[in-house]
Scaffold this active site. Structure first.
Site: not given
Ligand code: AMP
Length: 276
Positions: A27, A30-31, A34, A58, A144, A147, A182
């Site tokens: 989403m 990015l960090h 990601h 969602q 990741g 989640d 996050s």
């Molecule tokens: P999001 O942008 O929050 O929907 O996350 C996108 C993907 O990045 C999902 O598969 C998350 O589980 C993964 N992700 C988010 N934060 C982390 C983290 N700290 N370590 C590993 N994967 C992550």
């Protein structure tokens, strides 16, 4: 890196790249969490695709869809630098055009925990991930463990709908004090931030109990909850000791087991988990 905004544009670009394609759905905002998925995909796939889409279906009506961070230019620069070949950044109308009426409903691992607290959340996740899989046709998709319930839901989804995608789970990337990275961490105030590592400390307390031989899941659960209860400003949403696949609560520890935590710190809801 090609930036594609429509399904048609993405498919045209997809036709010209080498297989296997690894998809990293995000989403945005990015960090390093990601980017760790991008690096893993880059090691295992000839082409890396990333989607950046804040998926409205969602989010609950009281959730943070409107205020969710959307630093698109920065995200694209980070994605390019990390080795993304195809970036899919559709507007909402491209994913949910007027008249959209089909959703993917999932039971099993989606029913408890986040599913119970966030009605409709996993329906939105399963729907958008199914669409992303059919649009981008990856051989592998990277998610990741941050989640963890979502990862199990997507594994179930891929199996149940016979989606020809290998779902790859990747380890949680953390700040030096243990806070899981996050996109929502930016909501933490400087006063709250030091206490946010409590979730990680609670998980470690649970792991210590298990390593010491504790097999009673409630004893392990209570040890984790006690750490959170001792942390100023933290309100527990749930602390659970579950089997690692279906996420059903355990009475007696048996591997593979997982600890799941959700807690609030001020206005921010944090989740974390660990293998037990
Ligand atoms: P999001 O942008 O929050 O929907 O996350 C996108 C993907 O990045 C999902 O598969 C998350 O589980 C993964 N992700 C988010 N934060 C982390 C983290 N700290 N370590 C590993 N994967 C992550």
């Amino acid at each position: 890196m090609k930036v594609l905004r429509t399904v048609a544009e993405f498919r045209a670009a997809r036709a010209g790249v080498r297989d296997p394609v690894g998809l990293v759905p995000t989403m945005g905002a990015l960090h390093e969490g990601h980017l760790s998925l991008v690096h893993r995909a880059g090691e295992e796939c000839a082409t890396v695709a990333m989607s950046i889409f804040v998926n409205p279906t969602q989010f609950g009506p009281q959730e943070d869809f409107n205020r969710y961070p959307r630093p698109l230019e920065r995200d694209l620069a980070l994605a390019k630098e990390a080795g993304v070949d195809l970036a899919f950044v559709p507007p909402v109308e491209e994913m949910y055009p007027e008249g959209h009426a089909t959703f993917v409903e999932i039971g099993g691992p989606a029913l408890r925990w986040e599913g119970e607290r966030r009605p409709g959340h996993f329906r939105g996740v399963a729907t958008v991930v199914t669409k992303l899989f059919t649009i981008t046709t990856p051989q592998r998709a990277y998610f990741g463990e941050k989640d963890y319930q979502q990862l199990q839901v997507i594994r179930r989804l891929a199996r149940d709908l016979n989606l020809p995608v290998e779902v790859v789970g990747c380890p949680i990337i953390r700040e030096p004090d243990g806070l899981a990275l996050s996109s929502r961490n930016v909501y933490l105030t400087p006063d709250e931030r030091p206490y946010a590592a409590a979730l990680h400390h609670a998980l470690q307390a649970g792991q210590r109990r298990v390593r010491a031989g504790e097999q009673d899941a409630e004893v392990v659960r209570a040890a984790m909850e006690a750490v959170l209860a001792d942390t100023p400003g933290v309100t527990v949403d749930y602390v659970a000791v579950v089997d690692a696949e279906m996420l059903e609560p355990l009475v007696t520890l048996r591997p593979p087991a997982r600890a799941l935590i959700a807690a609030r710190l001020g206005s921010v809801r944090l989740i974390d988990n660990a293998a037990l």
